[in-house]
Structure formats: C-alpha cells, structure tokens
Design a protein around this motif. Structure first.
Motif, PDB file in Angstrom:
ATOM      1  N   LEU A   1      -8.258 -61.557   5.926  1.00 30.32           N
ATOM      2  CA  LEU A   1      -8.743 -62.906   5.726  1.00 30.32           C
ATOM      3  C   LEU A   1      -8.892 -63.556   4.209  1.00 30.32           C
ATOM      4  O   LEU A   1      -8.441 -64.647   4.353  1.00 30.32           O
ATOM      5  CB  LEU A   1     -10.289 -62.342   5.904  1.00 30.32           C
ATOM      6  CG  LEU A   1     -10.623 -62.010   7.432  1.00 30.32           C
ATOM      7  CD1 LEU A   1     -12.294 -61.689   7.679  1.00 30.32           C
ATOM      8  CD2 LEU A   1     -10.396 -63.103   8.466  1.00 30.32           C
ATOM      9  N   GLY A   2      -9.108 -62.483   3.240  1.00 25.94           N
ATOM     10  CA  GLY A   2      -8.859 -62.928   1.794  1.00 25.94           C
ATOM     11  C   GLY A   2      -7.746 -63.655   1.674  1.00 25.94           C
ATOM     12  O   GLY A   2      -7.570 -64.504   0.916  1.00 25.94           O
ATOM     13  N   ILE A   3      -6.513 -63.125   2.137  1.00 23.15           N
ATOM     14  CA  ILE A   3      -5.377 -63.757   1.703  1.00 23.15           C
ATOM     15  C   ILE A   3      -4.925 -64.959   2.419  1.00 23.15           C
ATOM     16  O   ILE A   3      -4.419 -65.905   1.737  1.00 23.15           O
ATOM     17  CB  ILE A   3      -4.000 -62.844   1.911  1.00 23.15           C
ATOM     18  CG1 ILE A   3      -3.674 -62.507   3.203  1.00 23.15           C
ATOM     19  CG2 ILE A   3      -4.076 -61.564   0.870  1.00 23.15           C
ATOM     20  CD1 ILE A   3      -2.473 -61.475   3.335  1.00 23.15           C
ATOM     21  N   GLY A   4      -5.395 -65.042   3.549  1.00 26.74           N
ATOM     22  CA  GLY A   4      -5.516 -66.283   4.197  1.00 26.74           C
ATOM     23  C   GLY A   4      -6.154 -67.437   3.470  1.00 26.74           C
ATOM     24  O   GLY A   4      -5.391 -68.549   3.232  1.00 26.74           O
ATOM     25  N   PHE A   5      -7.373 -67.376   3.159  1.00 28.60           N
ATOM     26  CA  PHE A   5      -7.984 -68.398   2.426  1.00 28.60           C
ATOM     27  C   PHE A   5      -7.454 -68.624   1.176  1.00 28.60           C
ATOM     28  O   PHE A   5      -7.377 -69.738   0.749  1.00 28.60           O
ATOM     29  CB  PHE A   5      -9.746 -67.884   2.211  1.00 28.60           C
ATOM     30  CG  PHE A   5     -10.711 -67.686   3.531  1.00 28.60           C
ATOM     31  CD1 PHE A   5     -10.206 -68.307   4.838  1.00 28.60           C
ATOM     32  CD2 PHE A   5     -11.456 -66.921   3.446  1.00 28.60           C
ATOM     33  CE1 PHE A   5     -10.810 -68.266   5.709  1.00 28.60           C
ATOM     34  CE2 PHE A   5     -12.433 -66.831   4.733  1.00 28.60           C
ATOM     35  CZ  PHE A   5     -12.185 -67.537   5.632  1.00 28.60           C
ATOM     36  N   TYR A   6      -7.227 -67.639   0.315  1.00 30.33           N
ATOM     37  CA  TYR A   6      -6.846 -67.752  -0.929  1.00 30.33           C
ATOM     38  C   TYR A   6      -5.656 -68.379  -1.079  1.00 30.33           C
ATOM     39  O   TYR A   6      -5.407 -69.280  -2.024  1.00 30.33           O
ATOM     40  CB  TYR A   6      -6.852 -66.495  -1.722  1.00 30.33           C
ATOM     41  CG  TYR A   6      -8.118 -66.242  -2.303  1.00 30.33           C
ATOM     42  CD1 TYR A   6      -9.164 -66.340  -1.879  1.00 30.33           C
ATOM     43  CD2 TYR A   6      -7.964 -65.218  -3.610  1.00 30.33           C
ATOM     44  CE1 TYR A   6     -10.358 -66.005  -2.688  1.00 30.33           C
ATOM     45  CE2 TYR A   6      -9.263 -64.826  -4.069  1.00 30.33           C
ATOM     46  CZ  TYR A   6     -10.541 -65.377  -3.655  1.00 30.33           C
ATOM     47  OH  TYR A   6     -11.530 -64.775  -4.364  1.00 30.33           O
TER      48      TYR A   6
ATOM     49  N   TYR B   1       1.629 -75.586   5.216  1.00 32.99           N
ATOM     50  CA  TYR B   1       0.892 -76.623   4.568  1.00 32.99           C
ATOM     51  C   TYR B   1       1.466 -77.729   4.280  1.00 32.99           C
ATOM     52  O   TYR B   1       1.291 -79.001   4.252  1.00 32.99           O
ATOM     53  CB  TYR B   1      -0.172 -75.968   3.717  1.00 32.99           C
ATOM     54  CG  TYR B   1      -1.285 -76.926   3.255  1.00 32.99           C
ATOM     55  CD1 TYR B   1      -2.765 -77.126   3.771  1.00 32.99           C
ATOM     56  CD2 TYR B   1      -1.004 -77.755   2.047  1.00 32.99           C
ATOM     57  CE1 TYR B   1      -3.464 -77.662   3.581  1.00 32.99           C
ATOM     58  CE2 TYR B   1      -1.888 -78.500   1.779  1.00 32.99           C
ATOM     59  CZ  TYR B   1      -3.301 -78.635   2.315  1.00 32.99           C
ATOM     60  OH  TYR B   1      -4.143 -79.534   1.894  1.00 32.99           O
ATOM     61  N   ILE B   2       2.599 -77.447   3.442  1.00 35.78           N
ATOM     62  CA  ILE B   2       3.493 -78.407   2.583  1.00 35.78           C
ATOM     63  C   ILE B   2       4.004 -79.335   3.726  1.00 35.78           C
ATOM     64  O   ILE B   2       4.117 -80.497   3.512  1.00 35.78           O
ATOM     65  CB  ILE B   2       4.394 -77.792   1.683  1.00 35.78           C
ATOM     66  CG1 ILE B   2       3.794 -77.073   0.389  1.00 35.78           C
ATOM     67  CG2 ILE B   2       5.271 -78.839   1.431  1.00 35.78           C
ATOM     68  CD1 ILE B   2       3.218 -77.929  -0.407  1.00 35.78           C
TER      69      ILE B   2
ATOM     70  N   ILE C   1      -4.351 -71.310   7.372  1.00 35.29           N
ATOM     71  CA  ILE C   1      -4.791 -70.068   7.211  1.00 35.29           C
ATOM     72  C   ILE C   1      -4.766 -69.152   8.150  1.00 35.29           C
ATOM     73  O   ILE C   1      -4.373 -68.039   8.347  1.00 35.29           O
ATOM     74  CB  ILE C   1      -6.470 -70.326   6.933  1.00 35.29           C
ATOM     75  CG1 ILE C   1      -6.841 -71.056   5.792  1.00 35.29           C
ATOM     76  CG2 ILE C   1      -7.387 -69.217   7.191  1.00 35.29           C
ATOM     77  CD1 ILE C   1      -8.098 -71.204   5.534  1.00 35.29           C
ATOM     78  N   ILE C   2      -4.629 -69.874   9.770  1.00 31.69           N
ATOM     79  CA  ILE C   2      -4.483 -69.211  10.818  1.00 31.69           C
ATOM     80  C   ILE C   2      -3.035 -68.393  10.815  1.00 31.69           C
ATOM     81  O   ILE C   2      -2.924 -67.409  11.288  1.00 31.69           O
ATOM     82  CB  ILE C   2      -4.586 -69.923  12.031  1.00 31.69           C
ATOM     83  CG1 ILE C   2      -6.448 -70.212  12.121  1.00 31.69           C
ATOM     84  CG2 ILE C   2      -4.231 -69.425  13.385  1.00 31.69           C
ATOM     85  CD1 ILE C   2      -6.675 -71.190  13.279  1.00 31.69           C
TER      86      ILE C   2
END
Lengths: 201, 201, 201
Positions: free
Chosen positions: A95-100, A160-161, A178-179
């Motif tokens: 979860l952390g690496i997804g958000f960050y 994202y880019i 993130i997903i």
C-alpha cells in the motif's frame, strides 16, 4: 486529497517499518522500533524533497510525526496478530509504495521537473525509506532481490505520465496509477514473476 | 566544455556501475543493473549539489538520464568483452573520478565556497556514488581499502586550486588536473603504492 | 557561544571518529582515519542543514575543517594513550552528542521548525554522523544496540523545549540540557540501563 493520502502512506509505512523491526533482534526496544518506523516512512519523501530543493513536509507539519507515532502504537498493540500473518508487512508495504509513488511523482511534476526525472523521483519516494532501513541493518535492500518491486513503481509512474498526456482527470489518474502499482506487486509475488536475468555470457 | 565532460563522466560512471553489478549475484536483473548504474553515476554529483543548495542537474536535464541509459545498454551489449578484461571496470571508474573531481571542484568554487571545502566537494563528487553503491550491497567502500583512490582526487583538486592561484587558464588547468588524478590512480595501482599505515603503537 | 560550542563539538567528534577508525583494520591509513573523522563529525550537522534547507556550516567556514584536522592530529599523536583507556572513545563521543543535540535543536528552532521536528533534528545532528560511519563499515549502528544512546539525546532535547516554554534563559537552558544528555548517557552505561524490550508475544 493528496495531503490525506500522504498521511495515510506515512501511517502504513510506519507500520511496515515497525513490523520489519521485529525480524531483527537489535530492533526490539522501543527506540529501535520507533526509529525504524520513522526512517522507513519519511526516508523516501525526505530524499525527494531534498532533491527538489524544498523542506520535507514532516518538518513543519506535526501530523506526520503523529501519524508515525500512531503507526508504532498500532503495531505494538496488535503485533501478535500482524506477525501471525506474515503477509501483513508485505501488505502495508505494498500500500505504501503505491501511495508514495504517485504522490512523489505528482509533487515532482508540480516543481517543474522533467517527466523522466519525475518518474525516478516517484520511485525514490516509494522505495528509498526501505533502502536506508535495509542499509542500516546490513541487509541487501529488497530492490536488489529478484522480485518485482521498484519496477512496479516505475510502471505506475509511467502510466500516470501517459494518462496525463492523454488529458485524464488528475484524481482518476492517481487512483488508476496507485492500483496499477499495487496490482503488479501483488500479482508478481503470487505468480513468481521476475525480471529477465542477465547472464554473464 | 564542462557540460560535455560532465555528460561523458556520467556515461563512463554508468558503465563502471553496471559492470560492478555483475560481480554480485543479486544485481543480475535489468532493474538491479540499471539502478546500480544510476546510483553510481549520479550519487556523488547529487550529494555535492544538495550541499551547495542547488537542484541536481539530472532533475531538469534529460540528457543525464539518457547518458545513463546509454551506458547501461552499452554495458549489456558488450559485457562479454568488458568482463573478459577485468580492468575495464577499473578503467572507466578511473576516467570517471578524474572528470568528476575537477567538475565538482569547479562547480563548488562557482558557488562561492571556501577552497578547502571545494576540494572536499570535488572529492565527494567523484567518490560518493561508489560509496553509496558499496554501502547498498554491504561492501566496505573502496575508499577504505589500502589503495590510493580518494587521495588521487584530493591531489588533483589541490593542483587545480594551486594552478588557479597562479593564474593558469581554466581549460588547461582542468586538463592538467584531470590527467593528474588519472595518472596517480593508474601509477599507484601498477606500483602497488599505498598510504602510510598507522600502527596502534 | 553557540559558535564555539559547535567548533568544540566538531573537534571532539573528530577525535571520537578517528579513534573508532583504529578498531577496524581497513581504516588504518591516514586517509581512512581522516575520512572517518570527517564523516563522523560533520555527518549529523550536514543532514540537519540539508533538511532545514541551509548550506552546511563547514562549506563556508574553514575553521570547521581545521577543527577536524586538529582532531585527527591530536588523535594520531596521543592514540597510544587514548586507546589504552578504552573509554576515551566513549567519553569524546558522549561530549559530542551532548553539544550537538542542543546546538542542532536550537538551530532548527531558529529556522521556524515545529518543536517536535526540532527535537528529532537535534537528535539527528548528534547521532547521524555515527550512523553513516557505522553503515560505511557494515556495522549495525550503535543506536540499535540496547544501550541508552539516542534516547539520551531525545531527553535532553525535550528538557530544552520544556525549559524554553517556562522562560528559562537560553544559555542556562543550553548548559542544563547538555548536562542532562551527558549524565543520562554516562549513568545508563554505568548502571546497565536499557529500554524495555518488546517481546514478540
């Protein structure tokens, strides 16, 4: 929204760092556990902010320190349960690496950074706390294992880019990216994916 | 000229970093090799720029990232040849520290730093990428071996400061100082030079 | 006064770093000893200044470099005596963390940082040089041992914040806080105090 995602990321990374502390004998006192949680959760964002030339967020906003302290307390109270299911560490870290990744990428873009560098900074935000943690305890960082880890961050950042170029609205783009990071990481571990191995020839 | 030397330094350090990756099993996948190349080639300059309070060059200029990617590709294509001659790593690394010492020193002086600190920052530019790389894989950094390594950087940086005081033209000064670093490093290894050993008494 | 305390702290940390160098074989040449002294004494303050977004003091003021060189020379000349009493390393390190904690905290407050973050930055000033030193030589940093070490810094920093709220005059506050750090550290080692150990359950 970004602000709260960042706080949540800090909280889950603090849990993952504190949990990781229990795998090491030298970490078992309260200070060791807290320090590991602190380094794991703010290391990546701090490195990103130093490179961007801005003051790390936790320095002026006490909510980040509170989020870390809460993460440590939650870990101490529920550690029996967390450690029972070994995947807890893995889950919170994922979860952390997804958000960050996505938050770091977005912040870098907001500072007018080249998109390629922004992708790298997104990845650094996500993985660098763990790298410092592993270096401190003389372990080879997870990113050098054969697992798909940092690569998932790079893929999410690249998505994202790409979607941003296509004009996708920011909030949807964040959620999708993130997903993607989380999905790649989870699937890779379940299926045992790994990157091609480069033989010496 | 400084700009292009810097890009060449980035390229040769990426090769030296990627080659070093093959000495370690945990490095053999594409991500591990690329990440090692990245850290080795931009680590020292990034640390220098953070201390100077300026944004690292690779963040705004994609050519640095391209130089690293090219270095990785060249290494992957020609690694059989490079690894056959073990000195390849050594050679590219020696070129790299020569370029980076002088470029780092010059940049520090341009930021109005005290000459002694500029000498130290020149050395940091040259060696810090390798230090981080070695720390990540739990090796004692090369700078702590008995070899003449960082000392060659310090000597080249001191020469530059000296010639600058004497009014030597900048381009000649750069060439002379780079050659001194490389010559000391090469000669020291060939002749087995080392610094005096300090007995415990 | 702060300026001179900072220089003294640099000097005693350089001695503690250079002395620590003799415990490792790979450190015995002049460069290794000097580099260790340098990293140990400026590592923490540099990290603090990078996070605060200001240029590290040693970059513009040559007295810091001179203090380190003096520390190395003193160590080399008197090392037989220092090493005879093993506590010398411990003593100089303890003085160093006392000075650095309070100076680092004060600087952070002067930059308008949140008090909690200032406490953390005071601790980082004191311990981070040693952490980097230990990471470079593949040792588990002292802060993860069961000893009371960083905790003493946190206690001294907390005292300073408390007395400052009560309106205690700055110089007295500094002296009191430095003494608290040193006293806790010395007493903890003598009495064998350690933090509560968190069982896995």
């Amino acid at each position: 929204m970004i602000y709260w995602l960042d706080l949540i990321g800090t909280f889950v990374f603090a849990i993952s760092g504190a949990l990781a502390a229990w795998d090491k004998k030298m970490y078992h006192d309260i200070f060791g556990v807290s320090f590991t949680a602190f380094v794991t959760s703010i290391g990546g964002g701090t490195m990103r902010d130093l490179i961007l030339g801005t003051r790390p967020v936790w320095v002026n906003d006490s909510r980040y320190v509170i989020a870390i302290i809460l993460g440590v307390i939650v870990t101490i109270l529920f550690r029996a349960r967390f450690l029972k299911y070994r995947r807890s560490i893995f889950l919170f870290d994922t979860l952390g690496i997804g958000f960050y990744t996505v938050i770091g990428l977005q912040k870098a873009l907001a500072f007018g950074v080249h998109p390629w560098a922004a992708v790298i900074l997104g990845m650094i935000s996500a993985i660098f706390g763990g790298v410092i943690r592993d270096m401190m305890v003389n372990e080879i960082p997870l990113i050098f294992s054969r697992q798909i880890y940092a690569t998932a961050c790079l893929a999410g950042a690249a998505l994202y880019i790409g979607l941003r170029h296509l004009g996708v609205e920011q909030d949807w783009n964040m959620v999708a990216s993130i997903i993607l990071v989380i999905t790649i990481r989870l699937t890779a571990l379940r299926k045992g994916w790994s990157l091609p191995y480069l033989e010496k020839k």
